[in-house]
Design a protein around this motif. Structure first.
Motif, PDB file in Angstrom:
ATOM      1  N   VAL A 195       0.804  -1.274   0.022  1.00 24.98           N
ATOM      2  CA  VAL A 195      -0.020   0.079   0.044  1.00 24.98           C
ATOM      3  C   VAL A 195       0.846   1.336  -0.050  1.00 24.98           C
ATOM      4  CG1 VAL A 195      -1.621   1.325   1.264  1.00 24.98           C
ATOM      5  CG2 VAL A 195      -1.682  -1.306   1.188  1.00 24.98           C
ATOM      6  N   LEU A 196       0.875   2.118  -1.087  1.00 31.19           N
ATOM      7  CA  LEU A 196       1.712   3.163  -1.173  1.00 31.19           C
ATOM      8  C   LEU A 196       1.144   4.175  -0.280  1.00 31.19           C
ATOM      9  CD1 LEU A 196       2.571   1.675  -3.731  1.00 31.19           C
ATOM     10  CD2 LEU A 196       3.073   3.905  -4.678  1.00 31.19           C
ATOM     11  N   PRO A 197       2.118   4.980   0.555  1.00 28.85           N
ATOM     12  CA  PRO A 197       1.609   6.065   1.225  1.00 28.85           C
ATOM     13  C   PRO A 197       0.953   7.164   0.376  1.00 28.85           C
ATOM     14  CG  PRO A 197       4.148   6.007   1.376  1.00 28.85           C
ATOM     15  CD  PRO A 197       3.322   4.683   0.709  1.00 28.85           C
ATOM     16  N   TRP A 198       0.249   8.011   0.772  1.00 27.03           N
ATOM     17  CA  TRP A 198      -0.468   9.052   0.007  1.00 27.03           C
ATOM     18  C   TRP A 198       0.327  10.158   0.316  1.00 27.03           C
ATOM     19  CZ3 TRP A 198      -2.356   5.158  -1.930  1.00 27.03           C
ATOM     20  CH2 TRP A 198      -3.352   4.227  -1.416  1.00 27.03           C
ATOM     21  N   ARG A 199       1.281  10.491  -0.624  1.00 32.23           N
ATOM     22  CA  ARG A 199       2.044  11.712  -0.442  1.00 32.23           C
ATOM     23  C   ARG A 199       1.768  12.367  -1.732  1.00 32.23           C
ATOM     24  NH1 ARG A 199       7.440   8.179   1.032  1.00 32.23           N
ATOM     25  NH2 ARG A 199       6.769   8.031   3.309  1.00 32.23           N
ATOM     26  N   TRP A 200       2.258  13.574  -2.025  1.00 35.15           N
ATOM     27  CA  TRP A 200       2.044  14.081  -3.440  1.00 35.15           C
ATOM     28  C   TRP A 200       3.323  15.084  -3.832  1.00 35.15           C
ATOM     29  CZ3 TRP A 200      -1.827  13.566  -6.803  1.00 35.15           C
ATOM     30  CH2 TRP A 200      -3.134  12.750  -6.366  1.00 35.15           C
ATOM     31  N   ALA A 201       4.136  15.244  -2.983  1.00 34.34           N
ATOM     32  CA  ALA A 201       5.053  16.190  -3.363  1.00 34.34           C
ATOM     33  C   ALA A 201       6.179  15.420  -4.247  1.00 34.34           C
ATOM     34  CB  ALA A 201       5.922  16.762  -2.161  1.00 34.34           C
ATOM     35  N   PRO A 202       6.236  15.927  -5.462  1.00 32.91           N
ATOM     36  CA  PRO A 202       7.219  15.196  -6.464  1.00 32.91           C
ATOM     37  C   PRO A 202       8.769  15.619  -6.105  1.00 32.91           C
ATOM     38  CG  PRO A 202       6.291  16.916  -7.622  1.00 32.91           C
ATOM     39  CD  PRO A 202       5.456  16.860  -6.325  1.00 32.91           C
ATOM     40  N   GLN A 203       9.609  14.674  -6.120  1.00 35.60           N
ATOM     41  CA  GLN A 203      11.192  14.864  -5.706  1.00 35.60           C
ATOM     42  C   GLN A 203      11.939  14.168  -7.120  1.00 35.60           C
ATOM     43  OE1 GLN A 203      12.162  13.537  -2.045  1.00 35.60           O
ATOM     44  NE2 GLN A 203      10.616  14.592  -1.146  1.00 35.60           N
ATOM     45  N   PRO A 204      12.835  15.071  -7.291  1.00 32.62           N
ATOM     46  CA  PRO A 204      13.866  14.341  -8.398  1.00 32.62           C
ATOM     47  C   PRO A 204      14.400  12.877  -7.779  1.00 32.62           C
ATOM     48  CG  PRO A 204      14.491  16.609  -7.799  1.00 32.62           C
ATOM     49  CD  PRO A 204      13.491  16.345  -6.778  1.00 32.62           C
ATOM     50  N   ALA A 205      14.643  12.126  -8.784  1.00 32.83           N
ATOM     51  CA  ALA A 205      15.429  10.652  -8.395  1.00 32.83           C
ATOM     52  C   ALA A 205      15.792  10.202  -9.617  1.00 32.83           C
ATOM     53  CB  ALA A 205      14.130   9.852  -7.927  1.00 32.83           C
ATOM     54  N   ARG A 206      16.916   9.125  -9.650  1.00 30.93           N
ATOM     55  CA  ARG A 206      17.721   8.694 -10.422  1.00 30.93           C
ATOM     56  C   ARG A 206      17.905   7.192 -10.320  1.00 30.93           C
ATOM     57  NH1 ARG A 206      22.703  11.560 -12.086  1.00 30.93           N
ATOM     58  NH2 ARG A 206      21.264  12.614 -13.336  1.00 30.93           N
ATOM     59  N   VAL A 207      17.074   6.509 -11.194  1.00 26.79           N
ATOM     60  CA  VAL A 207      17.084   5.122 -11.320  1.00 26.79           C
ATOM     61  C   VAL A 207      18.338   4.573 -12.187  1.00 26.79           C
ATOM     62  CG1 VAL A 207      15.810   3.082 -11.722  1.00 26.79           C
ATOM     63  CG2 VAL A 207      14.768   4.949 -10.668  1.00 26.79           C
ATOM     64  N   GLN A 208      19.118   3.848 -11.562  1.00 26.67           N
ATOM     65  CA  GLN A 208      20.305   3.268 -12.445  1.00 26.67           C
ATOM     66  C   GLN A 208      19.801   1.980 -13.063  1.00 26.67           C
ATOM     67  OE1 GLN A 208      23.374   3.104  -9.611  1.00 26.67           O
ATOM     68  NE2 GLN A 208      23.899   5.345  -9.931  1.00 26.67           N
ATOM     69  N   THR A 209      19.844   1.871 -14.359  1.00 28.21           N
ATOM     70  CA  THR A 209      19.655   0.738 -15.160  1.00 28.21           C
ATOM     71  C   THR A 209      20.893   0.322 -16.006  1.00 28.21           C
ATOM     72  OG1 THR A 209      19.018   1.792 -17.523  1.00 28.21           O
ATOM     73  CG2 THR A 209      17.442   1.687 -15.503  1.00 28.21           C
ATOM     74  N   PRO A 210      20.954  -0.818 -16.661  1.00 29.04           N
ATOM     75  CA  PRO A 210      22.354  -1.284 -17.384  1.00 29.04           C
ATOM     76  C   PRO A 210      22.251  -0.366 -18.598  1.00 29.04           C
ATOM     77  CG  PRO A 210      20.995  -3.197 -16.905  1.00 29.04           C
ATOM     78  CD  PRO A 210      20.195  -2.102 -16.194  1.00 29.04           C
ATOM     79  N   ASP A 211      21.132  -0.146 -19.051  1.00 28.91           N
ATOM     80  CA  ASP A 211      21.226   0.829 -20.392  1.00 28.91           C
ATOM     81  C   ASP A 211      21.494   2.390 -20.060  1.00 28.91           C
ATOM     82  OD1 ASP A 211      20.567  -1.225 -21.567  1.00 28.91           O
ATOM     83  OD2 ASP A 211      18.508  -1.010 -21.485  1.00 28.91           O
ATOM     84  N   GLY A 212      21.593   2.684 -18.695  1.00 30.34           N
ATOM     85  CA  GLY A 212      21.953   4.150 -18.471  1.00 30.34           C
ATOM     86  C   GLY A 212      20.911   4.628 -17.298  1.00 30.34           C
ATOM     87  N   ASP A 213      21.263   5.828 -17.005  1.00 33.29           N
ATOM     88  CA  ASP A 213      20.324   6.381 -15.668  1.00 33.29           C
ATOM     89  C   ASP A 213      19.072   7.028 -16.216  1.00 33.29           C
ATOM     90  OD1 ASP A 213      22.440   5.813 -13.973  1.00 33.29           O
ATOM     91  OD2 ASP A 213      23.127   7.652 -13.772  1.00 33.29           O
ATOM     92  N   VAL A 214      18.030   6.641 -15.495  1.00 32.12           N
ATOM     93  CA  VAL A 214      16.793   7.271 -15.757  1.00 32.12           C
ATOM     94  C   VAL A 214      16.232   8.386 -14.885  1.00 32.12           C
ATOM     95  CG1 VAL A 214      14.131   6.855 -16.314  1.00 32.12           C
ATOM     96  CG2 VAL A 214      15.761   5.428 -17.076  1.00 32.12           C
ATOM     97  N   ASP A 215      16.348   9.716 -15.114  1.00 28.43           N
ATOM     98  CA  ASP A 215      15.920  10.710 -14.385  1.00 28.43           C
ATOM     99  C   ASP A 215      14.371  10.938 -14.172  1.00 28.43           C
ATOM    100  OD1 ASP A 215      18.573  11.433 -13.413  1.00 28.43           O
ATOM    101  OD2 ASP A 215      18.826  12.416 -15.343  1.00 28.43           O
ATOM    102  N   LEU A 216      13.951  10.947 -13.004  1.00 32.32           N
ATOM    103  CA  LEU A 216      12.549  10.861 -12.733  1.00 32.32           C
ATOM    104  C   LEU A 216      12.153  12.274 -11.852  1.00 32.32           C
ATOM    105  CD1 LEU A 216      11.905   7.221 -11.740  1.00 32.32           C
ATOM    106  CD2 LEU A 216      11.240   8.236 -14.205  1.00 32.32           C
ATOM    107  N   VAL A 217      10.869  12.574 -11.873  1.00 31.58           N
ATOM    108  CA  VAL A 217      10.672  13.497 -11.029  1.00 31.58           C
ATOM    109  C   VAL A 217       8.953  13.240 -10.571  1.00 31.58           C
ATOM    110  CG1 VAL A 217       9.596  16.039 -10.393  1.00 31.58           C
ATOM    111  CG2 VAL A 217      11.800  15.707 -11.985  1.00 31.58           C
ATOM    112  N   ASP A 218       8.961  12.451  -9.257  1.00 37.19           N
ATOM    113  CA  ASP A 218       7.756  11.822  -9.054  1.00 37.19           C
ATOM    114  C   ASP A 218       7.596  11.745  -7.678  1.00 37.19           C
ATOM    115  OD1 ASP A 218       5.327  10.513  -8.943  1.00 37.19           O
ATOM    116  OD2 ASP A 218       5.934   9.765 -10.947  1.00 37.19           O
TER     117      ASP A 218
END
Length: 172
Positions: free
Chosen positions: A73-96
């Motif tokens: 059950v995901l907590p109900w936050r709403w404030a997006p924050q920058p995040a980086r997910v590292q994958t073998p194909d490169g980094d994916v930058d997210l704001v969520d």
């Protein structure tokens, strides 16, 4: 199709405690329940795990581990924050929402075939920018298998208006 999993991972188990029922239903060997904070883990759960116990406890801050089935059950936050997910194909930058990013990481770690069934708020789909988790699922090899609106009170303590059961899996 996911067969009998070796491990079921529950995210934010202090918000819903889905793991015992998931283990019984799926016939899984072990479960790992990740909780929000150390105070959410009782003293008896910090003791060494008995060999007959199927459930181990940990903290969300330690991050997810590879598990064939992810629930929570995901907590109900709403404030997006920058995040980086590292994958073998490169980094994916997210704001969520950090909870959505944590779910994405848990799903990305799932061995194939894997499935996640989590309760989310409508914010998971409402944030439609190019850097949102929902917009980057396919880029990370994941897809929405199903979304089901939960009736008010159908899932306690987390079901109220606007709660969705989201099922995610790997791209074919």
């Amino acid at each position: 199709m996911v067969g009998r999993p070796d491990l079921v991972l529950e995210l934010w188990s202090d918000l819903g405690e889905m793991l015992p029922r998931a283990l019984a239903t799926l016939g899984a060997e072990q479960g790992l329940a990740l909780r929000s904070a150390p105070q959410a883990i009782g003293p008896q759960q910090l003791e060494p795990v008995q060999s007959e116990s199927k459930i181990r406890y940990g903290l969300m801050a330690d991050g997810p581990v590879p598990a064939q089935v992810v629930v929570g059950v995901l907590p109900w936050r709403w404030a997006p924050q920058p995040a980086r997910v590292q994958t073998p194909d490169g980094d994916v930058d997210l704001v969520d929402d950090p909870a959505c990013v944590a779910l994405l990481r848990a799903c990305w770690l799932m061995p194939r075939p894997g499935v996640a069934g989590v309760v989310v708020g409508p914010g998971f789909f409402a944030r439609r920018g190019p850097d949102s988790v929902a917009a980057n699922l396919s880029r990370l090899g994941l897809r929405v298998i199903n979304v089901h609106t939960l009736d008010r009170g159908a899932f306690r303590p987390a079901a109220a208006r606007g709660r969705l059961l989201l099922v995610l899996g790997h791209n074919p």
